[in-house]
Design a protein around this motif. Structure first.
Motif, PDB file in Angstrom:
ATOM      1  N   CYS A 206       6.044  84.382 139.577  1.00 34.61           N
ATOM      2  CA  CYS A 206       5.157  83.253 139.837  1.00 34.61           C
ATOM      3  C   CYS A 206       4.768  82.635 138.501  1.00 34.61           C
ATOM      4  N   LEU A 207       5.058  81.352 138.355  1.00 36.47           N
ATOM      5  CA  LEU A 207       4.790  80.636 137.115  1.00 36.47           C
ATOM      6  C   LEU A 207       3.388  80.037 137.149  1.00 36.47           C
ATOM      7  N   PRO A 208       2.842  79.671 135.991  1.00 37.53           N
ATOM      8  CA  PRO A 208       1.467  79.158 135.925  1.00 37.53           C
ATOM      9  C   PRO A 208       1.215  77.900 136.766  1.00 37.53           C
ATOM     10  N   GLN A 209       2.223  77.041 136.959  1.00 34.10           N
ATOM     11  CA  GLN A 209       1.997  75.795 137.690  1.00 34.10           C
ATOM     12  C   GLN A 209       2.095  75.975 139.199  1.00 34.10           C
ATOM     13  N   GLY A 210       2.123  77.238 139.666  1.00 34.50           N
ATOM     14  CA  GLY A 210       2.160  77.508 141.092  1.00 34.50           C
ATOM     15  C   GLY A 210       3.568  77.622 141.647  1.00 34.50           C
ATOM     16  N   ARG A 211       4.559  77.479 140.836  1.00 38.48           N
ATOM     17  CA  ARG A 211       5.946  77.605 141.293  1.00 38.48           C
ATOM     18  C   ARG A 211       6.368  79.072 141.243  1.00 38.48           C
ATOM     19  N   CYS A 212       7.214  79.452 142.174  1.00 37.54           N
ATOM     20  CA  CYS A 212       7.726  80.825 142.228  1.00 37.54           C
ATOM     21  C   CYS A 212       9.242  80.808 142.142  1.00 37.54           C
ATOM     22  N   LEU A 213       9.769  81.727 141.380  1.00 36.76           N
ATOM     23  CA  LEU A 213      11.211  81.899 141.270  1.00 36.76           C
ATOM     24  C   LEU A 213      11.582  83.253 141.859  1.00 36.76           C
ATOM     25  N   ARG A 214      12.659  83.279 142.622  1.00 33.60           N
ATOM     26  CA  ARG A 214      13.208  84.544 143.125  1.00 33.60           C
ATOM     27  C   ARG A 214      14.615  84.659 142.580  1.00 33.60           C
ATOM     28  N   PHE A 215      14.910  85.830 141.988  1.00 28.93           N
ATOM     29  CA  PHE A 215      16.231  86.013 141.389  1.00 28.93           C
ATOM     30  C   PHE A 215      16.620  87.487 141.449  1.00 28.93           C
ATOM     31  N   ASP A 216      17.921  87.716 141.278  1.00 27.92           N
ATOM     32  CA  ASP A 216      18.478  89.063 141.277  1.00 27.92           C
ATOM     33  C   ASP A 216      18.015  89.785 140.014  1.00 27.92           C
ATOM     34  N   SER A 217      17.721  91.087 140.118  1.00 29.97           N
ATOM     35  CA  SER A 217      17.255  91.840 138.961  1.00 29.97           C
ATOM     36  C   SER A 217      18.334  92.000 137.892  1.00 29.97           C
ATOM     37  N   GLY A 218      19.573  91.742 138.227  1.00 37.23           N
ATOM     38  CA  GLY A 218      20.653  91.881 137.270  1.00 37.23           C
ATOM     39  C   GLY A 218      20.919  90.623 136.458  1.00 37.23           C
ATOM     40  N   ILE A 219      20.060  89.616 136.575  1.00 35.45           N
ATOM     41  CA  ILE A 219      20.275  88.362 135.854  1.00 35.45           C
ATOM     42  C   ILE A 219      20.137  88.594 134.353  1.00 35.45           C
ATOM     43  N   GLU A 220      20.961  87.908 133.586  1.00 36.19           N
ATOM     44  CA  GLU A 220      20.894  88.043 132.129  1.00 36.19           C
ATOM     45  C   GLU A 220      19.626  87.381 131.605  1.00 36.19           C
ATOM     46  N   ALA A 221      19.089  87.922 130.527  1.00 35.22           N
ATOM     47  CA  ALA A 221      17.841  87.423 129.962  1.00 35.22           C
ATOM     48  C   ALA A 221      17.955  85.969 129.517  1.00 35.22           C
ATOM     49  N   ALA A 222      19.085  85.606 128.900  1.00 35.10           N
ATOM     50  CA  ALA A 222      19.257  84.231 128.419  1.00 35.10           C
ATOM     51  C   ALA A 222      19.284  83.253 129.591  1.00 35.10           C
ATOM     52  N   ALA A 223      19.964  83.620 130.671  1.00 30.28           N
ATOM     53  CA  ALA A 223      20.033  82.743 131.845  1.00 30.28           C
ATOM     54  C   ALA A 223      18.658  82.607 132.486  1.00 30.28           C
ATOM     55  N   LEU A 224      17.905  83.686 132.553  1.00 29.03           N
ATOM     56  CA  LEU A 224      16.567  83.637 133.129  1.00 29.03           C
ATOM     57  C   LEU A 224      15.648  82.758 132.284  1.00 29.03           C
ATOM     58  N   THR A 225      15.756  82.863 130.978  1.00 27.90           N
ATOM     59  CA  THR A 225      14.935  82.040 130.087  1.00 27.90           C
ATOM     60  C   THR A 225      15.233  80.562 130.308  1.00 27.90           C
ATOM     61  N   ARG A 226      16.519  80.193 130.398  1.00 25.47           N
ATOM     62  CA  ARG A 226      16.891  78.790 130.654  1.00 25.47           C
ATOM     63  C   ARG A 226      16.361  78.319 131.994  1.00 25.47           C
ATOM     64  N   LEU A 227      16.432  79.169 133.005  1.00 22.13           N
ATOM     65  CA  LEU A 227      15.955  78.812 134.343  1.00 22.13           C
ATOM     66  C   LEU A 227      14.451  78.568 134.333  1.00 22.13           C
ATOM     67  N   ILE A 228      13.700  79.451 133.684  1.00 27.71           N
ATOM     68  CA  ILE A 228      12.234  79.294 133.624  1.00 27.71           C
ATOM     69  C   ILE A 228      11.864  78.011 132.887  1.00 27.71           C
ATOM     70  N   ARG A 229      12.528  77.743 131.768  1.00 33.33           N
ATOM     71  CA  ARG A 229      12.228  76.526 130.986  1.00 33.33           C
ATOM     72  C   ARG A 229      12.546  75.270 131.778  1.00 33.33           C
ATOM     73  N   SER A 230      13.650  75.271 132.530  1.00 34.99           N
ATOM     74  CA  SER A 230      13.999  74.065 133.289  1.00 34.99           C
ATOM     75  C   SER A 230      13.027  73.860 134.443  1.00 34.99           C
ATOM     76  N   VAL A 231      12.565  74.931 135.088  1.00 34.75           N
ATOM     77  CA  VAL A 231      11.624  74.785 136.204  1.00 34.75           C
ATOM     78  C   VAL A 231      10.266  74.315 135.677  1.00 34.75           C
ATOM     79  N   GLU A 232       9.818  74.844 134.522  1.00 30.95           N
ATOM     80  CA  GLU A 232       8.542  74.428 133.960  1.00 30.95           C
ATOM     81  C   GLU A 232       8.585  72.986 133.472  1.00 30.95           C
ATOM     82  N   ALA A 233       9.747  72.538 133.029  1.00 25.89           N
ATOM     83  CA  ALA A 233       9.881  71.169 132.517  1.00 25.89           C
ATOM     84  C   ALA A 233       9.937  70.153 133.656  1.00 25.89           C
ATOM     85  N   ALA A 234      10.280  70.588 134.850  1.00 22.29           N
ATOM     86  CA  ALA A 234      10.437  69.644 135.981  1.00 22.29           C
ATOM     87  C   ALA A 234       9.102  69.161 136.496  1.00 22.29           C
TER      88      ALA A 234
END
Length: 122
Positions: A94-122
């Protein structure tokens, strides 16, 4: 060795105790065999060895100790992790702006970081 009184309690001299403790491991002698040979319990030998090491009368083992190993028929081994069917673990973030992300626990850290940044920027 001396047997005293009605209870027939044995008394071992320091020299006898050291001889018994030192016999363990000589020519492959196990503690159990030494205990049977001298008619002493295994726990008594452990206690004597601990006391002698504590008093500095018995040197601590130095370096590696090699023990004989008997490799028999293989036991039924667990299948390797990649051979087992593993269901993915879903993580919810759950991100600070009220958005929630659901993802597989095996996701790579770099991919997760890009995903979080793109969702927060939207």
């Amino acid at each position: 060795m001396e047997i005293l009184g009605r209870e027939r309690r044995r008394r071992w001299s320091q020299v006898e105790k050291l001889e018994i403790v030192a016999a363990v491991g000589v020519n492959g002698e196990t503690l159990a065999r030494v205990a049977r040979r001298y008619d002493v319990s295994r726990s008594q030998i452990y206690n004597w060895r601990h006391l002698f090491r504590k008093r500095g009368l018995l040197p601590a083992p130095v370096g590696p100790i090699f023990l004989p190993v008997d490799i028999g028929a293989p036991m039924h081994a667990e299948p390797a992790l990649e051979d087992r069917m593993v269901s993915p673990l879903i993580v919810e973030l759950c991100l600070p702006q009220g958005r929630c992300l659901r993802f597989d626990s095996g996701i790579e850290a770099a991919a997760l970081t890009r995903l979080i940044r793109s969702v927060e920027a939207a």
